[in-house]
Design a protein around this motif. Structure first.
Motif, PDB file in Angstrom:
ATOM      1  N   SER A 179     -51.313  26.712  56.906  1.00  0.00           N
ATOM      2  CA  SER A 179     -52.396  27.645  57.191  1.00  0.00           C
ATOM      3  C   SER A 179     -53.423  26.993  58.123  1.00  0.00           C
ATOM      4  CB  SER A 179     -53.119  28.043  55.890  1.00  0.00           C
ATOM      5  OG  SER A 179     -54.300  28.774  56.203  1.00  0.00           O
ATOM      6  N   ILE A 180     -53.981  27.812  59.036  1.00  0.00           N
ATOM      7  CA  ILE A 180     -55.044  27.255  59.900  1.00  0.00           C
ATOM      8  C   ILE A 180     -56.422  27.550  59.320  1.00  0.00           C
ATOM      9  CG2 ILE A 180     -53.693  27.260  62.038  1.00  0.00           C
ATOM     10  CD1 ILE A 180     -55.325  29.793  62.866  1.00  0.00           C
ATOM     11  N   GLY A 181     -56.485  28.243  58.164  1.00  0.00           N
ATOM     12  CA  GLY A 181     -57.825  28.448  57.599  1.00  0.00           C
ATOM     13  C   GLY A 181     -57.906  29.654  56.683  1.00  0.00           C
ATOM     14  N   ASP A 182     -59.027  29.733  55.955  1.00  0.00           N
ATOM     15  CA  ASP A 182     -59.146  30.775  54.923  1.00  0.00           C
ATOM     16  C   ASP A 182     -59.923  31.968  55.455  1.00  0.00           C
ATOM     17  OD1 ASP A 182     -59.577  28.148  52.485  1.00  0.00           O
ATOM     18  OD2 ASP A 182     -57.756  29.153  53.203  1.00  0.00           O
ATOM     19  N   TYR A 183     -59.236  32.787  56.254  1.00  0.00           N
ATOM     20  CA  TYR A 183     -59.820  34.041  56.733  1.00  0.00           C
ATOM     21  C   TYR A 183     -58.651  34.991  56.968  1.00  0.00           C
ATOM     22  CZ  TYR A 183     -59.322  30.405  60.254  1.00  0.00           C
ATOM     23  OH  TYR A 183     -58.902  29.291  60.943  1.00  0.00           O
ATOM     24  N   VAL A 184     -58.944  36.264  57.132  1.00  0.00           N
ATOM     25  CA  VAL A 184     -57.863  37.240  57.282  1.00  0.00           C
ATOM     26  C   VAL A 184     -57.533  37.407  58.765  1.00  0.00           C
ATOM     27  CG1 VAL A 184     -57.139  39.613  56.854  1.00  0.00           C
ATOM     28  CG2 VAL A 184     -58.585  38.420  55.191  1.00  0.00           C
ATOM     29  N   LEU A 185     -56.263  37.250  59.098  1.00  0.00           N
ATOM     30  CA  LEU A 185     -55.818  37.430  60.481  1.00  0.00           C
ATOM     31  C   LEU A 185     -54.792  38.560  60.533  1.00  0.00           C
ATOM     32  CD1 LEU A 185     -55.300  33.685  61.519  1.00  0.00           C
ATOM     33  CD2 LEU A 185     -57.242  35.157  62.072  1.00  0.00           C
ATOM     34  N   SER A 186     -54.475  39.017  61.739  1.00  0.00           N
ATOM     35  CA  SER A 186     -53.513  40.112  61.888  1.00  0.00           C
ATOM     36  C   SER A 186     -52.079  39.605  61.958  1.00  0.00           C
ATOM     37  CB  SER A 186     -53.836  40.909  63.157  1.00  0.00           C
ATOM     38  OG  SER A 186     -55.205  41.267  63.134  1.00  0.00           O
TER      39      SER A 186
HETATM   40  C1  LIG Z   1     -57.213  34.344  53.274  1.00  0.00           C
HETATM   41  C2  LIG Z   1     -56.189  35.433  53.250  1.00  0.00           C
HETATM   42  C3  LIG Z   1     -55.753  35.973  52.039  1.00  0.00           C
HETATM   43  C4  LIG Z   1     -54.803  36.971  52.034  1.00  0.00           C
HETATM   44  C5  LIG Z   1     -54.230  37.437  53.236  1.00  0.00           C
HETATM   45  C6  LIG Z   1     -54.665  36.895  54.442  1.00  0.00           C
HETATM   46  C7  LIG Z   1     -54.100  37.331  55.742  1.00  0.00           C
HETATM   47  O1  LIG Z   1     -54.695  37.091  56.769  1.00  0.00           O
HETATM   48  N1  LIG Z   1     -52.925  37.984  55.725  1.00  0.00           N
HETATM   49  C8  LIG Z   1     -52.331  38.485  56.953  1.00  0.00           C
HETATM   50  C9  LIG Z   1     -51.463  37.425  57.615  1.00  0.00           C
HETATM   51  N2  LIG Z   1     -52.271  36.251  57.813  1.00  0.00           N
HETATM   52  C10 LIG Z   1     -51.845  35.097  58.385  1.00  0.00           C
HETATM   53  O2  LIG Z   1     -50.743  34.969  58.872  1.00  0.00           O
HETATM   54  C11 LIG Z   1     -52.805  33.939  58.345  1.00  0.00           C
HETATM   55  C12 LIG Z   1     -54.098  34.107  57.856  1.00  0.00           C
HETATM   56  C13 LIG Z   1     -54.967  33.012  57.805  1.00  0.00           C
HETATM   57  C14 LIG Z   1     -54.603  31.738  58.221  1.00  0.00           C
HETATM   58  C15 LIG Z   1     -53.309  31.579  58.715  1.00  0.00           C
HETATM   59  N3  LIG Z   1     -52.703  30.463  59.197  1.00  0.00           N
HETATM   60  O3  LIG Z   1     -51.462  30.817  59.570  1.00  0.00           O
HETATM   61  C16 LIG Z   1     -51.244  32.121  59.342  1.00  0.00           C
HETATM   62  C17 LIG Z   1     -52.405  32.645  58.787  1.00  0.00           C
HETATM   63  C18 LIG Z   1     -50.225  37.135  56.774  1.00  0.00           C
HETATM   64  C19 LIG Z   1     -49.184  38.124  57.185  1.00  0.00           C
HETATM   65  C20 LIG Z   1     -49.597  38.661  58.527  1.00  0.00           C
HETATM   66  C21 LIG Z   1     -50.893  38.000  58.890  1.00  0.00           C
HETATM   67  C22 LIG Z   1     -55.639  35.876  54.455  1.00  0.00           C
END
Ligand SMILES: Cc1cccc(C(=O)NCC2(NC(=O)c3cccc4nocc34)CCCC2)c1
Length: 246
Positions: free
Chosen positions: A132-139
């Motif tokens: 993971s690159i960090g604790d946030y929601v990505l697309s």
């Molecule tokens: C804290 C939190 C909790 C629950 C969901 C998500 C979230 O963002 N879920 C969505 C996805 N996120 C990532 O892929 C992603 C996100 C963050 C860092 C990352 N480092 O690598 C890939 C990463 C997973 C499936 C499609 C995108 C984030």
């Protein structure tokens, strides 16, 4: 080093790897970045890559078959076995230490999730490591893949020039970087610190290390706690702290 990226957005990933230090590393054949789009391996007329999530609830999940076929094609494209990394919020946090270890491998594959993620059975069978690159929601996982391509690509032998190597080394002591200035020496926004104009390279080195120590103490005490400071650095930090507390 070869990096294969399994992604629904190959153009985006190719662009990320085409610019700057990483783009030049590719031109110099220090690095090779290839992309694999699961949609190209979907067998139905609609090129379906996602499916409704079992158990109900919102969102879709990336299907096993197109990913498996893409990973198979990826593996068959070159002889070296690939260390497969799934970019995921459930992964271990990426660190410079892990980047340095990955940079020594001959080949890695980066699997990027979209929608709600990837079918767990694919992950269980095909993935060696989740990062993971960090604790946030990505697309999607693509930005995580781009981070790894950049951080690992710039460590390939010959990718950096001397200045860039020095800059890269500056973090290797685990401290934050010191402030940087360019001309004009005097500006409406303020002046360049005198020591940097003194030509006294020992004093400049000392000032920069003191600033790095002080900034790390102020902004990232967690990083400082992980540093084994020698006697001179501890004294410099003390000096900074005394001046800062005045
Ligand atoms: C804290 C939190 C909790 C629950 C969901 C998500 C979230 O963002 N879920 C969505 C996805 N996120 C990532 O892929 C992603 C996100 C963050 C860092 C990352 N480092 O690598 C890939 C990463 C997973 C499936 C499609 C995108 C984030």
């Amino acid at each position: 080093m070869r990096i294969d990226v399994v992604t629904l957005f190959p153009d985006f990933m190719r662009q990320c790897a085409a610019v700057g230090v990483v783009g030049r590393a590719q031109q110099r054949q220090l690095l090779q970045v290839e992309t694999w789009n699961p949609r190209d391996y979907a067998t139905d007329n609609y090129r379906t890559v996602d499916g409704r999530t079992c158990g109900g609830g919102p969102g879709m999940v990336m299907l096993i078959e197109p990913l498996r076929a893409a990973l198979k094609a990826m593996r068959e494209a070159a002889p070296e076995p690939a260390h497969v990394i799934y970019l995921s919020p459930q992964g271990a946090r990426l660190t410079q230490g892990r980047v340095e270890a990955l940079a020594t491998l001959p080949r890695i594959a980066l699997l990027c999730g979209r929608y709600e993620g990837v079918d767990e059975r694919l992950l269980a069978h095909e993935v060696d490591e989740e990062l993971s690159i960090g604790d946030y929601v990505l697309s999607g996982g693509e930005l995580g893949a781009a981070v790894i391509i950049d951080a690992v690509g710039r460590l390939q032998e010959g990718a950096l020039n001397d200045a860039q190597s020095a800059e890269q080394d500056s973090f290797s002591n685990g401290l934050l970087d010191c402030p940087h200035y360019a001309k004009p020496v005097h500006d409406a926004l303020g002046d360049v610190p005198d020591v940097l104009l003194s030509g006294d390279h020992a004093a400049i080195r000392r000032w920069r290390l003191k600033q790095s120590l002080g900034r790390t103490w102020l902004r990232r005490p967690d990083l400082l706690a992980q540093c084994a400071l020698d006697k001179a650095s501890r004294a410099l930090l003390e000096e900074f702290r005394r001046e800062h507390s005045r």
